[in-house]
Design an enzyme around this catalytic site. Structure first.
Site, PDB file in Angstrom:
ATOM      1  N   PHE A 153      35.654 -14.667  16.906  1.00 42.74           N
ATOM      2  CA  PHE A 153      35.348 -13.786  15.778  1.00 42.74           C
ATOM      3  C   PHE A 153      34.261 -14.445  14.941  1.00 42.74           C
ATOM      4  CE2 PHE A 153      35.395 -12.096  11.537  1.00 42.74           C
ATOM      5  CZ  PHE A 153      35.419 -10.731  11.779  1.00 42.74           C
ATOM      6  N   ASP A 238      31.073 -22.624  13.944  1.00 44.24           N
ATOM      7  CA  ASP A 238      31.376 -21.619  12.927  1.00 44.24           C
ATOM      8  C   ASP A 238      32.644 -22.065  12.194  1.00 44.24           C
ATOM      9  OD1 ASP A 238      32.052 -19.509  11.335  1.00 44.24           O
ATOM     10  OD2 ASP A 238      31.741 -17.956  12.858  1.00 44.24           O
ATOM     11  N   LYS A 267      33.305 -17.886   3.235  1.00 39.62           N
ATOM     12  CA  LYS A 267      34.642 -17.706   2.659  1.00 39.62           C
ATOM     13  C   LYS A 267      34.891 -18.610   1.449  1.00 39.62           C
ATOM     14  CE  LYS A 267      36.783 -15.091   6.253  1.00 39.62           C
ATOM     15  NZ  LYS A 267      36.463 -15.152   7.672  1.00 39.62           N
TER      16      LYS A 267
END
Ligand SMILES: *Cc1c(COP(=O)(O)O)cnc(C)c1O
Length: 412
Positions: A153, A238, A267
């Site tokens: 993802f 990531d 985030k």
């Protein structure tokens, strides 16, 4: 023209059902939220519109690592709101360089490309890696390949869903961006076999969050690093969800002592206040970008940089890494005790766990709903996995209360 009041004709305040009906009618249905309507929040707690309190066991998918409205972050944002919030990158401002230096020093990197959302950081890293391949590595123009892992993802843009293996994320959104090769996550041999002289980079999550908090076999990430080195291929980690103290270290790669060439961060970098993302890494790689080749109106704005600097200051103390390590050990010990009592498997690291619900138990959705009724907010990923990621400010007593609720909901 009519002006609509935001209250029904009775003059009564809106209820949770009213707010949910508004969302249903006026906002696109690209999410399926739990029927909780949050009105305010502090630390590890949120309060709904009826005044009921819930323990937050999701932390905005790790965007809220420091909890809701951490005083140091709110103070930094408030201070900056009183000075200047946006300049565009047409001009310099007094927060950008300091933010980039402080973030680079924290992460042991040399250069920072500030963006806003996580997907934008990933897109930016892909562009940088491709340009590096053509200009530095010597890959023939328009033939660069990027190796990624199955069940990844990395975000929701057209290019990123081009290499997703999730049918729901891809269906009806083609044609897709070419240039990606997908190999099984955790399988170093498959990864080595996918590398060619045209490979620009490997793009990988050190722990796959959305896939269910999947930790690869020990040694895998180190082997990926070695394969990249042997083939003059970049390694992009990531760390948008796994980074910034979630796993008990600053970066999840730190657990294996591995350094990536580029990291994508997001985030928690925005402190739960606003979207802040970045690509950080080697100056000779990020340095391929020239003026006009990439950018963002909001990326690196003064408010984002001020919030990001306050996040860096919190992380520089090591306090949150330590809390995640210690409370995470407790979390995993207690969750592992539930295996055989409604739990099939527990994965993860630090204050981050994927709880695999045993066959015959509730679905992840049903478990999340039952947990909400017990005052704990959590969310399933896929049908049978509960993702547990409390804010790192949570106390041990609060953590235990949440785990007790999970045990109660899953017990068979
Ligand atoms: C959430 C996430 C993204 C995308 O971030 P957005 O801010 O939602 O665009 C990318 N990669 C990983 C690993 C993520 O968890």
């Amino acid at each position: 023209m009519t002006v609509t009041d935001d209250r029904p004709a009775t003059g009564a305040p809106l209820t949770a059902a009213d707010y949910i009906a508004l969302d249903e009618q006026w906002s696109t249905h690209n999410y399926h939220p739990l029927p909780i309507v949050i009105a305010d929040a502090e630390g590890a707690w949120v309060t709904d519109v009826a005044g009921r309190r819930y323990l937050d066991f999701l932390s905005g998918y790790s965007a809220l690592n420091f909890g809701h409205r951490h005083p140091a972050l709110v103070a930094a944002a408030t201070e900056q709101l009183g000075r200047v919030t946006l300049t565009s990158r047409a001009f310099h401002h007094d927060q950008l360089g300091l933010f980039c230096r402080e973030l680079a020093e924290l992460t042991g990197t040399e250069m920072v490309l500030p963006m806003n959302s996580g997907a934008e950081a990933v897109e930016s890293a892909i562009k940088v890696a491709r340009k590096w391949a053509y200009r530095i590595k010597g890959v023939p123009e328009d033939t660069a390949e990027i190796v990624v892992a199955g069940s990844n993802f990395h975000g929701r843009t057209t290019t990123i869903v081009s290499f997703s293996t999730d049918d729901t994320a891809r269906a009806d959104f083609g044609p897709f961006t070419p240039g990606f090769r997908v190999v099984r996550y955790g399988d170093a041999q498959a990864l080595a076999a996918a590398i060619t002289e045209r490979t620009a980079t490997v793009l990988i999550e050190p722990i796959q969050g959305e896939s269910g908090v999947v930790v690869p076999p020990l040694g895998y990430l180190r082997t990926v690093r070695r394969i990249c080195d042997e083939n003059n291929v970049l390694m992009i980690a990531d760390e948008i969800q796994s980074g910034l103290a979630r796993t008990g270290d600053l970066l999840a790669l730190d657990h294996e002592g591995v350094r990536a060439d580029l990291y994508t961060l997001g985030k928690a970098l925005g402190g739960g206040i606003m979207p802040v993302s970045a690509v950080v890494g080697r100056a000779d790689v990020l340095g391929v970008l020239r003026p006009g080749e990439h950018g963002s109106t909001f990326g690196g704005n003064p408010l984002a940089c001020a919030v990001g600097r306050a996040v860096v200051r919190l992380l520089a103390t090591g306090e949150f890494q330590e809390r995640s390590r210690e409370l995470g050990a407790h979390l995993h010990t207690r969750l592992r005790d539930l295996v055989g009592q409604g739990v099939a498997e527990v994965r993860g690291r630090g204050l981050w766990a994927g709880v695999e619900i045993a066959a015959g138990g509730p679905t992840g959705r049903q478990a999340s709903e039952a947990l909400a009724e017990r005052g704990v907010l959590c969310k399933e990923t896929h049908d049978t996995t509960l993702r547990v990621a409390p804010p790192l400010v949570i106390s041990r007593e609060e953590l235990d209360a949440g785990i007790d609720a999970i045990a109660g909901v899953l017990a068979r």
